[in-house]
Motif scaffolding. Structure first.
Motif, PDB file in Angstrom:
ATOM      1  N   ASP A  14     -61.556 -17.518  11.858  1.00 14.57           N
ATOM      2  CA  ASP A  14     -61.038 -18.890  11.943  1.00 14.57           C
ATOM      3  C   ASP A  14     -61.098 -19.313  13.406  1.00 14.57           C
ATOM      4  OD1 ASP A  14     -59.752 -21.277  11.870  1.00 14.57           O
ATOM      5  OD2 ASP A  14     -57.945 -20.563  10.849  1.00 14.57           O
ATOM      6  N   THR A  15     -62.063 -20.154  13.748  1.00 13.08           N
ATOM      7  CA  THR A  15     -62.245 -20.567  15.145  1.00 13.08           C
ATOM      8  C   THR A  15     -61.129 -21.500  15.626  1.00 13.08           C
ATOM      9  OG1 THR A  15     -63.690 -22.351  14.399  1.00 13.08           O
ATOM     10  CG2 THR A  15     -64.742 -20.286  15.067  1.00 13.08           C
ATOM     11  N   ASP A  16     -60.341 -22.038  14.707  1.00 11.05           N
ATOM     12  CA  ASP A  16     -59.241 -22.937  15.072  1.00 11.05           C
ATOM     13  C   ASP A  16     -57.900 -22.228  15.171  1.00 11.05           C
ATOM     14  OD1 ASP A  16     -60.832 -25.205  15.241  1.00 11.05           O
ATOM     15  OD2 ASP A  16     -60.664 -25.598  13.095  1.00 11.05           O
ATOM     16  N   GLN A  17     -57.899 -20.924  15.020  1.00 10.26           N
ATOM     17  CA  GLN A  17     -56.626 -20.203  15.044  1.00 10.26           C
ATOM     18  C   GLN A  17     -56.028 -20.233  16.446  1.00 10.26           C
ATOM     19  OE1 GLN A  17     -55.913 -16.215  15.092  1.00 10.26           O
ATOM     20  NE2 GLN A  17     -57.713 -15.576  16.246  1.00 10.26           N
ATOM     21  N   PRO A  18     -54.695 -20.096  16.573  1.00 11.68           N
ATOM     22  CA  PRO A  18     -54.037 -20.242  17.878  1.00 11.68           C
ATOM     23  C   PRO A  18     -54.397 -19.175  18.908  1.00 11.68           C
ATOM     24  CG  PRO A  18     -52.466 -19.549  16.202  1.00 11.68           C
ATOM     25  CD  PRO A  18     -53.714 -19.927  15.485  1.00 11.68           C
ATOM     26  N   ARG A  19     -54.757 -17.996  18.471  1.00 12.72           N
ATOM     27  CA  ARG A  19     -55.063 -16.932  19.425  1.00 12.72           C
ATOM     28  C   ARG A  19     -56.572 -16.819  19.618  1.00 12.72           C
ATOM     29  NH1 ARG A  19     -52.976 -10.605  19.216  1.00 12.72           N
ATOM     30  NH2 ARG A  19     -53.713 -10.029  21.283  1.00 12.72           N
ATOM     31  N   TYR A  20     -57.003 -16.901  20.894  1.00  9.62           N
ATOM     32  CA  TYR A  20     -58.435 -16.815  21.179  1.00  9.62           C
ATOM     33  C   TYR A  20     -58.747 -15.876  22.345  1.00  9.62           C
ATOM     34  CZ  TYR A  20     -56.955 -20.316  24.632  1.00  9.62           C
ATOM     35  OH  TYR A  20     -56.296 -20.992  25.628  1.00  9.62           O
ATOM     36  N   ILE A  91     -49.230 -18.624  13.783  1.00 13.29           N
ATOM     37  CA  ILE A  91     -48.392 -18.564  14.990  1.00 13.29           C
ATOM     38  C   ILE A  91     -47.301 -17.507  14.842  1.00 13.29           C
ATOM     39  CG2 ILE A  91     -46.729 -19.822  16.415  1.00 13.29           C
ATOM     40  CD1 ILE A  91     -48.284 -22.371  15.816  1.00 13.29           C
ATOM     41  N   ALA A  92     -46.621 -17.533  13.701  1.00 15.12           N
ATOM     42  CA  ALA A  92     -45.532 -16.592  13.461  1.00 15.12           C
ATOM     43  C   ALA A  92     -46.016 -15.152  13.545  1.00 15.12           C
ATOM     44  CB  ALA A  92     -44.900 -16.867  12.094  1.00 15.12           C
ATOM     45  N   GLU A  93     -47.190 -14.883  12.986  1.00 14.26           N
ATOM     46  CA  GLU A  93     -47.756 -13.536  13.023  1.00 14.26           C
ATOM     47  C   GLU A  93     -48.072 -13.129  14.460  1.00 14.26           C
ATOM     48  OE1 GLU A  93     -49.618  -9.850  12.129  1.00 14.26           O
ATOM     49  OE2 GLU A  93     -48.185 -11.100  11.027  1.00 14.26           O
ATOM     50  N   ASN A  94     -48.693 -14.041  15.230  1.00 13.60           N
ATOM     51  CA  ASN A  94     -49.083 -13.713  16.603  1.00 13.60           C
ATOM     52  C   ASN A  94     -47.888 -13.563  17.533  1.00 13.60           C
ATOM     53  OD1 ASN A  94     -52.052 -13.498  16.861  1.00 13.60           O
ATOM     54  ND2 ASN A  94     -52.027 -15.545  15.978  1.00 13.60           N
ATOM     55  N   LEU A  95     -46.777 -14.246  17.218  1.00 13.10           N
ATOM     56  CA  LEU A  95     -45.574 -14.109  18.028  1.00 13.10           C
ATOM     57  C   LEU A  95     -45.021 -12.687  17.988  1.00 13.10           C
ATOM     58  CD1 LEU A  95     -43.667 -17.448  17.273  1.00 13.10           C
ATOM     59  CD2 LEU A  95     -44.654 -16.752  19.454  1.00 13.10           C
ATOM     60  N   THR A  96     -45.361 -11.955  16.949  1.00 12.08           N
ATOM     61  CA  THR A  96     -44.888 -10.574  16.819  1.00 12.08           C
ATOM     62  C   THR A  96     -45.872  -9.581  17.434  1.00 12.08           C
ATOM     63  OG1 THR A  96     -45.965 -10.215  14.664  1.00 12.08           O
ATOM     64  CG2 THR A  96     -43.759 -11.195  14.654  1.00 12.08           C
ATOM     65  N   ARG A  97     -47.017 -10.072  17.887  1.00  9.39           N
ATOM     66  CA  ARG A  97     -48.064  -9.197  18.407  1.00  9.39           C
ATOM     67  C   ARG A  97     -48.132  -9.243  19.929  1.00  9.39           C
ATOM     68  NH1 ARG A  97     -50.101  -5.886  14.262  1.00  9.39           N
ATOM     69  NH2 ARG A  97     -49.960  -7.067  12.322  1.00  9.39           N
ATOM     70  N   GLU A  98     -48.577  -8.147  20.528  1.00  8.81           N
ATOM     71  CA  GLU A  98     -48.806  -8.127  21.968  1.00  8.81           C
ATOM     72  C   GLU A  98     -50.049  -8.933  22.296  1.00  8.81           C
ATOM     73  OE1 GLU A  98     -48.823  -4.593  24.436  1.00  8.81           O
ATOM     74  OE2 GLU A  98     -47.430  -3.652  23.033  1.00  8.81           O
ATOM     75  N   GLY A  99     -50.058  -9.523  23.486  1.00 11.76           N
ATOM     76  CA  GLY A  99     -51.268 -10.195  23.942  1.00 11.76           C
ATOM     77  C   GLY A  99     -51.363 -11.665  23.613  1.00 11.76           C
ATOM     78  N   PHE A 100     -50.382 -12.216  22.872  1.00  9.03           N
ATOM     79  CA  PHE A 100     -50.382 -13.653  22.581  1.00  9.03           C
ATOM     80  C   PHE A 100     -49.836 -14.341  23.831  1.00  9.03           C
ATOM     81  CE2 PHE A 100     -48.649 -17.284  19.793  1.00  9.03           C
ATOM     82  CZ  PHE A 100     -49.887 -17.899  19.742  1.00  9.03           C
ATOM     83  N   SER A 101     -50.717 -14.961  24.601  1.00 13.82           N
ATOM     84  CA  SER A 101     -50.337 -15.467  25.927  1.00 13.82           C
ATOM     85  C   SER A 101     -49.456 -16.705  25.839  1.00 13.82           C
ATOM     86  CB  SER A 101     -51.600 -15.792  26.737  1.00 13.82           C
ATOM     87  OG  SER A 101     -52.186 -16.997  26.270  1.00 13.82           O
ATOM     88  N   PRO A 102     -48.655 -16.976  26.895  1.00  7.58           N
ATOM     89  CA  PRO A 102     -47.820 -18.189  26.909  1.00  7.58           C
ATOM     90  C   PRO A 102     -48.636 -19.473  26.763  1.00  7.58           C
ATOM     91  CG  PRO A 102     -47.112 -16.676  28.623  1.00  7.58           C
ATOM     92  CD  PRO A 102     -48.384 -16.114  28.063  1.00  7.58           C
ATOM     93  N   ILE A 103     -49.844 -19.495  27.328  1.00  3.61           N
ATOM     94  CA  ILE A 103     -50.670 -20.702  27.234  1.00  3.61           C
ATOM     95  C   ILE A 103     -51.211 -20.872  25.813  1.00  3.61           C
ATOM     96  CG2 ILE A 103     -52.877 -21.719  27.950  1.00  3.61           C
ATOM     97  CD1 ILE A 103     -50.619 -22.192  29.907  1.00  3.61           C
ATOM     98  N   GLU A 104     -51.607 -19.789  25.164  1.00  2.00           N
ATOM     99  CA  GLU A 104     -52.038 -19.882  23.769  1.00  2.00           C
ATOM    100  C   GLU A 104     -50.898 -20.404  22.900  1.00  2.00           C
ATOM    101  OE1 GLU A 104     -55.332 -16.383  23.027  1.00  2.00           O
ATOM    102  OE2 GLU A 104     -53.264 -15.771  23.362  1.00  2.00           O
ATOM    103  N   GLU A 105     -49.719 -19.901  23.171  1.00  6.52           N
ATOM    104  CA  GLU A 105     -48.528 -20.324  22.435  1.00  6.52           C
ATOM    105  C   GLU A 105     -48.255 -21.812  22.671  1.00  6.52           C
ATOM    106  OE1 GLU A 105     -43.933 -18.719  21.974  1.00  6.52           O
ATOM    107  OE2 GLU A 105     -45.378 -17.565  23.162  1.00  6.52           O
ATOM    108  N   ALA A 106     -48.329 -22.231  23.945  1.00  5.31           N
ATOM    109  CA  ALA A 106     -48.085 -23.637  24.303  1.00  5.31           C
ATOM    110  C   ALA A 106     -49.104 -24.560  23.638  1.00  5.31           C
ATOM    111  CB  ALA A 106     -48.142 -23.799  25.819  1.00  5.31           C
ATOM    112  N   GLU A 107     -50.355 -24.153  23.647  1.00  6.44           N
ATOM    113  CA  GLU A 107     -51.411 -24.971  23.045  1.00  6.44           C
ATOM    114  C   GLU A 107     -51.238 -25.075  21.534  1.00  6.44           C
ATOM    115  OE1 GLU A 107     -54.999 -24.187  26.307  1.00  6.44           O
ATOM    116  OE2 GLU A 107     -54.905 -22.986  24.493  1.00  6.44           O
ATOM    117  N   ALA A 108     -50.765 -23.995  20.928  1.00  2.00           N
ATOM    118  CA  ALA A 108     -50.523 -24.019  19.483  1.00  2.00           C
ATOM    119  C   ALA A 108     -49.400 -24.985  19.137  1.00  2.00           C
ATOM    120  CB  ALA A 108     -50.191 -22.609  18.991  1.00  2.00           C
TER     121      ALA A 108
END
Length: 337
Positions: A14-20, A91-108
């Motif tokens: 999914d190229t539109d997913q919050p984590r890249y 988003i909820a899944e990535n919040l529990t994972r390491e490596g989800f950056s603050p900027i990725e989170e902000a953009e999501a």
């Protein structure tokens, strides 16, 4: 939900997913783990038609399995079709994972709030993700910074050289961009703690300091800026203290007593000259010797350079003569009393 083995070639990212952003070293470690122990946690996908599937979450695990040449991947197949629900789950899944950056989170968060496809509210996101509204607002504020600053933002609270935490940036997020980004780079370079950043932010938020002075302050280092703040605050406190009229204990108050003309002139001129001195002190850069081996000047620019040097020396000499005179006069008045 039942786990199903699906052919790797039938799964699309999914190229539109919050984590890249994916750390290469961490990906290599994951590949080693899967090779030794197998995939311990299945990825989640949804059917997209024509027998194909799109990943909801588990992109990193998918990449690792594909690089290992695994023919199939254990999957949970979701029947959810609502785009907002899917994106919130990612988003909820990535919040529990390491490596989800603050900027990725902000953009999501920003995408959910402003993309017409979602048009969510902060209150709604807060209730769905279990995060305080202030948490979401603070993350979105990180997007105010330019790309050079965004690249340095990392998770956590540890102060590291050439890196920035969210806590370091929050005190300066509301400053004008001409101060905000340069200060952020100084903070990263000089590894400034949050308490020091807050002091420097107050210096740049002070409306009594001119824009020209603030522009010059940006040439200072972090410790020099902190020293400037300390001196400015001390001088400010002294001015406020001296502005309070002194009265002798138990002395009767005089009524309708007006100062003579000389006193009035002194009262009118004292505050401006003190302010002028403080502004000058704040604008002067700390002296740093010019290296002797750093004298290469473009031949075409030498005349302009010498003209600028002469102008600088002339201005400095005028300042020096004037302030020496003021100093001598003040010393003389002290001796009289």
């Amino acid at each position: 939900m039942e786990i199903t083995d699906i052919l790797t070639d039938l799964i699309d990212e999914d190229t539109d997913q919050p984590r890249y952003q994916f750390d290469e070293e961490a990906l290599q470690e994951l590949m080693k783990s899967i090779e030794e122990l197998g995939l311990l946690s299945p990825i989640k996908v949804r059917a997209t038609g024509n027998g194909r599937y799109k990943i909801i979450y588990g992109n990193r695990r998918y990449k690792a399995c594909k690089m290992l040449g695994r023919p199939t991947i254990p999957c949970l197949v979701s029947t959810v079709t609502d785009e907002t629900e899917i994106y919130l789950e990612q988003i909820a899944e990535n919040l529990t994972r390491e490596g989800f950056s603050p900027i990725e989170e902000a953009e999501a968060f920003n995408k959910l709030l402003h993309d017409p496809k979602f048009s969510s509210s902060i209150k709604y996101l807060s209730s769905k993700l279990g995060k305080p509204e202030a948490y979401i607002k603070n993350k979105c504020d990180l997007l105010k910074f330019g790309m050079a600053v965004k690249k340095l933002i990392v998770s956590g609270t540890e102060i590291r050289k050439d890196k920035l935490t969210e806590d370091q940036l929050l005190p300066i997020k509301d400053l004008p961009i001409e101060y905000r980004d340069p200060l952020a780079l100084i903070i990263a370079r000089d590894e400034m703690p949050v308490s020091d950043v807050k002091k420097i932010a107050r210096l740049f938020k002070d409306k009594s300091i001119s824009s020209a002075t603030k522009d010059k302050l940006l040439y200072k280092t972090g410790p020099a800026l902190l020293e400037t703040w300390s001196i400015y605050e001390q001088n400010k406190a002294e001015r406020e203290k001296s502005a309070v009229p002194k009265t002798t204990k138990n002395a009767p108050r005089k009524k309708d007593t007006k100062p003579d003309k000389n006193e009035q002139q002194e009262q009118r001129s004292a505050a401006p000259i003190e302010d002028q001195l403080q502004r000058l002190l704040a604008s002067l850069l700390a002296h740093t010797p010019v290296p002797a081996d750093n004298m290469d000047i473009n031949t075409n620019h030498k005349d302009v350079f010498l003209k600028d040097v002469d102008q600088l020396i002339d201005n400095l000499e005028k300042h020096l003569a004037e302030w020496k005179n003021i100093r001598d006069r003040v010393k003389k008045s002290i001796q009289i009393f």
